[in-house]
Structure formats: structure tokens, C-alpha cells
Write a protein that holds these residues in place. Structure first.
Motif, PDB file in Angstrom:
ATOM      1  N   ILE A 227       6.556  20.697 -11.287  1.00 54.17           N
ATOM      2  CA  ILE A 227       6.213  19.660  -9.679  1.00 54.17           C
ATOM      3  C   ILE A 227       7.732  20.205  -8.938  1.00 54.17           C
ATOM      4  O   ILE A 227       8.291  20.884  -8.958  1.00 54.17           O
ATOM      5  N   ALA A 228       6.763  20.903  -7.916  1.00 55.27           N
ATOM      6  CA  ALA A 228       7.653  21.134  -6.385  1.00 55.27           C
ATOM      7  C   ALA A 228       8.754  20.124  -6.109  1.00 55.27           C
ATOM      8  O   ALA A 228       9.697  20.695  -5.060  1.00 55.27           O
TER       9      ALA A 228
ATOM     10  N   ALA B 192       2.660  28.964  -1.768  1.00 53.75           N
ATOM     11  CA  ALA B 192       3.345  29.402  -3.819  1.00 53.75           C
ATOM     12  C   ALA B 192       2.669  27.315  -4.300  1.00 53.75           C
ATOM     13  O   ALA B 192       2.898  27.423  -5.304  1.00 53.75           O
ATOM     14  N   TYR B 193       2.421  26.433  -3.627  1.00 50.42           N
ATOM     15  CA  TYR B 193       1.407  25.459  -3.974  1.00 50.42           C
ATOM     16  C   TYR B 193       1.105  24.656  -3.808  1.00 50.42           C
ATOM     17  O   TYR B 193       0.519  25.167  -2.550  1.00 50.42           O
ATOM     18  N   TYR B 194       0.339  23.769  -4.349  1.00 49.27           N
ATOM     19  CA  TYR B 194      -0.251  23.034  -4.223  1.00 49.27           C
ATOM     20  C   TYR B 194       0.487  21.513  -3.757  1.00 49.27           C
ATOM     21  O   TYR B 194       0.926  21.423  -3.913  1.00 49.27           O
ATOM     22  N   ILE B 195      -0.822  20.778  -2.880  1.00 50.57           N
ATOM     23  CA  ILE B 195      -0.554  19.282  -2.989  1.00 50.57           C
ATOM     24  C   ILE B 195      -1.939  18.522  -3.112  1.00 50.57           C
ATOM     25  O   ILE B 195      -2.514  18.945  -2.664  1.00 50.57           O
ATOM     26  N   LEU B 196      -1.463  17.298  -4.042  1.00 51.38           N
ATOM     27  CA  LEU B 196      -2.522  16.758  -3.950  1.00 51.38           C
ATOM     28  C   LEU B 196      -1.969  15.284  -3.456  1.00 51.38           C
ATOM     29  O   LEU B 196      -0.386  14.795  -3.237  1.00 51.38           O
ATOM     30  N   THR B 197      -2.362  14.244  -3.140  1.00 52.57           N
ATOM     31  CA  THR B 197      -2.193  12.815  -2.450  1.00 52.57           C
ATOM     32  C   THR B 197      -2.987  11.864  -2.821  1.00 52.57           C
ATOM     33  O   THR B 197      -4.211  12.320  -3.706  1.00 52.57           O
ATOM     34  N   LYS B 198      -2.381  10.847  -2.823  1.00 49.44           N
ATOM     35  CA  LYS B 198      -2.728   9.755  -3.685  1.00 49.44           C
ATOM     36  C   LYS B 198      -3.081   8.490  -3.166  1.00 49.44           C
ATOM     37  O   LYS B 198      -1.992   8.131  -2.927  1.00 49.44           O
ATOM     38  N   GLU B 199      -4.028   7.445  -2.483  1.00 55.27           N
ATOM     39  CA  GLU B 199      -3.255   6.261  -1.988  1.00 55.27           C
ATOM     40  C   GLU B 199      -3.909   4.890  -2.779  1.00 55.27           C
ATOM     41  O   GLU B 199      -5.674   5.198  -3.477  1.00 55.27           O
ATOM     42  N   PHE B 200      -3.489   4.415  -2.855  1.00 52.47           N
ATOM     43  CA  PHE B 200      -3.713   2.706  -3.722  1.00 52.47           C
ATOM     44  C   PHE B 200      -3.071   1.485  -3.423  1.00 52.47           C
ATOM     45  O   PHE B 200      -1.851   2.013  -2.386  1.00 52.47           O
ATOM     46  N   THR B 201      -3.404   0.295  -3.566  1.00 52.24           N
ATOM     47  CA  THR B 201      -2.410  -0.402  -3.187  1.00 52.24           C
ATOM     48  C   THR B 201      -2.055  -0.927  -4.606  1.00 52.24           C
ATOM     49  O   THR B 201      -2.429  -1.488  -5.532  1.00 52.24           O
ATOM     50  N   ILE B 202      -0.682  -1.728  -4.941  1.00 51.07           N
ATOM     51  CA  ILE B 202       0.017  -2.293  -5.738  1.00 51.07           C
ATOM     52  C   ILE B 202      -0.181  -3.838  -5.860  1.00 51.07           C
ATOM     53  O   ILE B 202       0.477  -4.399  -4.239  1.00 51.07           O
ATOM     54  N   ALA B 203       0.128  -4.618  -6.194  1.00 51.34           N
ATOM     55  CA  ALA B 203       0.555  -6.348  -5.990  1.00 51.34           C
ATOM     56  C   ALA B 203       1.172  -6.312  -6.769  1.00 51.34           C
ATOM     57  O   ALA B 203       1.504  -6.402  -7.949  1.00 51.34           O
ATOM     58  N   ASP B 204       1.951  -8.320  -6.651  1.00 48.28           N
ATOM     59  CA  ASP B 204       2.745  -8.812  -7.066  1.00 48.28           C
ATOM     60  C   ASP B 204       3.513  -7.873  -8.191  1.00 48.28           C
ATOM     61  O   ASP B 204       3.989  -8.464  -9.076  1.00 48.28           O
TER      62      ASP B 204
ATOM     63  N   SER C   7       0.761  -0.945  -0.142  1.00 49.26           N
ATOM     64  CA  SER C   7       0.218  -0.267  -0.285  1.00 49.26           C
ATOM     65  C   SER C   7       0.736   0.820   0.039  1.00 49.26           C
ATOM     66  O   SER C   7       1.706   1.445   0.637  1.00 49.26           O
ATOM     67  N   VAL C   8       0.878   2.430  -0.679  1.00 41.63           N
ATOM     68  CA  VAL C   8       1.496   3.780  -0.811  1.00 41.63           C
ATOM     69  C   VAL C   8       0.485   4.789  -1.256  1.00 41.63           C
ATOM     70  O   VAL C   8      -0.721   4.800  -1.541  1.00 41.63           O
ATOM     71  N   ARG C   9       1.438   5.544  -0.384  1.00 40.38           N
ATOM     72  CA  ARG C   9       0.296   6.970  -0.085  1.00 40.38           C
ATOM     73  C   ARG C   9       1.645   8.107  -1.118  1.00 40.38           C
ATOM     74  O   ARG C   9       2.140   8.491  -0.889  1.00 40.38           O
ATOM     75  N   VAL C  10       0.838   8.711  -2.251  1.00 42.15           N
ATOM     76  CA  VAL C  10       2.446  10.135  -2.665  1.00 42.15           C
ATOM     77  C   VAL C  10       1.231  10.830  -2.529  1.00 42.15           C
ATOM     78  O   VAL C  10       0.076  11.051  -2.756  1.00 42.15           O
ATOM     79  N   ALA C  11       2.660  11.848  -2.027  1.00 41.43           N
ATOM     80  CA  ALA C  11       2.015  12.909  -2.061  1.00 41.43           C
ATOM     81  C   ALA C  11       3.425  14.382  -3.151  1.00 41.43           C
ATOM     82  O   ALA C  11       4.133  13.649  -3.464  1.00 41.43           O
ATOM     83  N   LEU C  12       1.879  14.915  -3.997  1.00 41.55           N
ATOM     84  CA  LEU C  12       3.069  14.956  -4.979  1.00 41.55           C
ATOM     85  C   LEU C  12       2.418  16.967  -4.833  1.00 41.55           C
ATOM     86  O   LEU C  12       1.443  17.449  -4.807  1.00 41.55           O
ATOM     87  N   LEU C  13       3.854  17.800  -4.596  1.00 45.20           N
ATOM     88  CA  LEU C  13       3.264  19.386  -4.541  1.00 45.20           C
ATOM     89  C   LEU C  13       3.863  19.906  -6.165  1.00 45.20           C
ATOM     90  O   LEU C  13       4.211  19.455  -7.006  1.00 45.20           O
ATOM     91  N   VAL C  14       2.265  20.962  -6.696  1.00 42.11           N
ATOM     92  CA  VAL C  14       2.693  21.817  -7.475  1.00 42.11           C
ATOM     93  C   VAL C  14       2.981  22.565  -7.566  1.00 42.11           C
ATOM     94  O   VAL C  14       1.423  23.440  -6.559  1.00 42.11           O
ATOM     95  N   ARG C  15       3.416  23.595  -8.407  1.00 46.56           N
ATOM     96  CA  ARG C  15       3.793  24.981  -8.018  1.00 46.56           C
ATOM     97  C   ARG C  15       2.319  26.071  -9.132  1.00 46.56           C
ATOM     98  O   ARG C  15       1.926  25.662  -9.600  1.00 46.56           O
ATOM     99  N   LYS C  16       1.603  27.343  -8.022  1.00 54.21           N
ATOM    100  CA  LYS C  16       0.853  27.745  -8.431  1.00 54.21           C
ATOM    101  C   LYS C  16       1.196  28.331  -9.415  1.00 54.21           C
ATOM    102  O   LYS C  16       2.704  29.065  -9.436  1.00 54.21           O
ATOM    103  N   PRO C  17       0.542  28.888 -10.516  1.00 55.52           N
ATOM    104  CA  PRO C  17       1.153  30.003 -11.445  1.00 55.52           C
ATOM    105  C   PRO C  17       0.760  31.522 -10.480  1.00 55.52           C
ATOM    106  O   PRO C  17      -0.066  31.444  -9.689  1.00 55.52           O
TER     107      PRO C  17
END
Length: 336
Positions: A210-211, A149-161, A116-126
């Protein structure tokens, strides 16, 4: 003659016996499945900017004449005029894993069945989206902060095998299975528009947008420790084996905090979304390039909450409130 035949037969039997006691099949030195896993970013694959790729429309590969005849698809002119597409941010990670082999001894693992993973991504605002843009540029003393000056996006999901492609020795000199894979975070044009306010501009979203990013992993309900690696001593303040910031100004402001933690709220969360490949039109085409998302098609299974991370040696640059307890990782520490 009989004696010579006897010697020949004896040599054949002896040879067979010796072969039966020869070195065992190499695969017996492996464990079928992982019981202990550590995960970090693959720093050797991170260069000056994040990897962001533009993806073509899937319909470009289909027979448009057929769809025009059926009146269910775009016309050739609509296809020509439309710039609608997706972007993918590829985040490289490394996985080390061990398990129990046929002799019930710890050995490199062939597979990690689920991670299981949780990814956080920082994006620069215009600039048009910045509050107090002038203050941010001219002086921090006026209340503007770099993190605004940044947004944060997150995603949680599961990878297998996840297959371990080779066995290596970790920093403690123990044999472990290793995999180098990429987590593909897909961003639609709608999400780009929500963040940047730009419509159908294919160059609006790129590696410079991407910051930073961070990855937290959980295996069988326990937070995975990090692979410190040889470059751990060269990390800048604010960086960990599982997080990376491309902005020096942001590093000086965030410091050693877990900026990616769901409980921190350092950055603004937009209405934009990150998607796994299973949620995109590209799942049937590009899925083999990434670890299998569970399920392979559709909305991914959400992993259990409570992600947190610490270093391989137990020292963490994060706040103590977000560090996993020593007891929860005791079995992992003893084998990896």
C-alpha cells in the motif's frame, strides 16, 4: 415531639425539591442525532506502513466432515492445500459531530445516522507489471513517471448508526461528539492476482503493498470538511487531513494535487476490486469491528457523487476546481 417530626418532614421535602433542581441528566447535554459532521484520517493510528491483515478461510471453523458427506464442500486435503484467503486494509478515521439538543442548542451528537464515504487506495505494482521499469529506476528524463508504478482502487459505500463514544473540545474550543473507527477494505485473492500476477501466495499482499490512501465523506448530500488537528502544520507536501502517502518519491511528484479524485486519472485503474465487509464471507463474524455498512449484507448502497474535500479552516491544498463551494458548507462552518 411534633415540632421535631415537622422538622424531619420539612427536611425530606426540601431534599426532594433540591434534587429536582439538581444538575440535569448528563445525556440532556447531548443531541440525539448529528446535523453537522467533519471527517479525517486518524493520523495518530498511522505508522510506518498501512495495516493489512490476512484473514483465514471461514470454512476452517466449520464441520468439514459434514460437508464431505454432503458432497458440497472441499475435502480435508483440499482445505490443507488451499491457501485461498482474503486480506483487509484497515483505514483509521476520526469523526466529529454536533446536533441540536432538547433545548434546540448545538451540542455533541450521540449518533451519526448515515455517512457516505469514498475510499481511494494506492497499490504498488510489481516490477513485472511496470512499463519502462528500467527507465523508472534509472532516469525520469526518459519519460517514466513515479506515478506509473501504482494502481488506484476506489470504493463508495454508506455506513450507518455510528455512535459517538465521548465528547471532546475541537480546535475551536467547542464541545463535539467524537468517534474513532476503521474502514475495512477487503481484497480477495482474485483481486491480488489481477494486480500482482501472483496466485495463492499469502505473503504477496502486505502493508508494503500500500502506497497511500484517502477518504472523502459526505453527510446529507454535502461534502464533509476535514479535522485539521494539531499535526496539520507538520504535514508533508501532497498530504491533507484526509489523505496519506507512504512513498516520499510519490509525494514529490504528486505535490498538492487531489490524486485520489475520480476526475484526475493520475493512476492506472486495474480490474481488481475493493469490497466492503458486507460483500465478503466475513460479514457475520467481523461486522461488529467496523461501522455498519448499509445494508449489512450484500452490495452496499452507492452514495451520491460529487465528493470533494477542504480543510477545517477553509484552506485547501487541493486544486480549486475540486474544492467545495463556501456556501455549501456555511452551516457546518458555523458550528464545528
Amino acid at each position: 415531639m411534633k415540632m421535631r417530626l415537622f422538622h424531619i418532614l420539612f427536611a425530606i421535602v426540601l431534599g426532594c425539591a433540591c434534587n429536582s433542581f439538581a444538575a440535569p441528566d448528563k445525556d440532556s447535554a447531548w443531541a440525539a442525532e448529528a446535523t453537522n459532521v467533519v471527517v479525517s484520517l486518524n493520523s495518530s493510528k498511522i505508522n510506518g506502513a498501512a495495516e493489512v491483515l490476512k484473514l483465514p478461510r471461514v470454512l476452517e471453523a466449520l464441520n468439514i466432515d459434514f460437508f464431505e458427506q454432503c458432497k458440497v464442500g472441499p475435502s480435508k486435503q483440499e482445505m490443507k492445500d488451499s491457501k485461498e484467503l482474503w486480506y483487509v486494509v484497515n483505514i483509521p478515521i476520526r469523526i466529529h459531530a454536533v446536533g441540536r439538543n432538547s433545548s434546540n442548542e448545538y451540542a455533541p451528537a450521540r449518533y451519526v445516522r448515515e455517512l457516505s464515504v469514498r475510499v481511494a487506495l494506492l497499490v504498488r505494482k510489481p516490477k513485472s507489471k511496470l512499463k519502462d521499469a528500467r527507465e523508472l529506476k534509472e532516469s525520469r528524463d526518459k519519460g517514466a513517471r513515479e506515478k506509473d508504478a501504482y494502481y488506484i482502487l476506489t470504493k463508495e459505500f454508506t455506513i450507518a448508526d455510528i455512535p459517538m463514544r465521548r465528547a471532546i473540545k475541537n480546535s475551536a474550543g467547542k464541545d463535539v461528539g467524537e468517534a474513532e473507527v476503521q474502514l475495512g477494505m477487503f481484497v480477495s485473492q482474485a483481486s491480488v492476482y489481477a494486480m500482482l500476477g501472483v496466485f495463492n501466495e499469502t505473503t504477496a499482499f502486505s502493508g508494503n503493498s500500500i502506497a497511500g490512501y484517502a477518504v472523502e465523506a459526505t453527510f446529507k448530500g454535502e461534502s464533509c470538511r476535514e479535522i485539521e488537528g494539531k499535526n496539520a502544520k507538520n504535514m508533508r507536501p501532497g498530504e491533507t487531513p484526509s489523505s496519506f502517502l507512504f512513498s516520499s518519491k510519490l509525494i514529490s511528484e504528486v505535490g498538492s494535487r487531489n490524486w485520489w479524485s475520480s476526475s484526475r486519472n493520475y493512476f492506472e485503474t486495474p480490474s481488481a476490486e475493493l469490497s466492503c465487509i458486507s460483500e465478503t464471507p466475513y460479514a457475520p463474524f467481523y461486522a461488529p469491528y467496523y461501522p455498519r455498512v448499509k445494508p449489512m449484507y450484500g452490495k452496499p448502497d452507492a452514495p451520491s457523487s460529487g465528493h470533494s474535500s477542504s480543510s477545517e479552516d477553509g484552506d485547501s491544498s487541493s486544486d480549486s476546481s475540486s474544492s467545495p463551494s463556501s456556501s455549501s458548507n456555511s452551516s457546518t462552518r458555523s458550528t464545528l
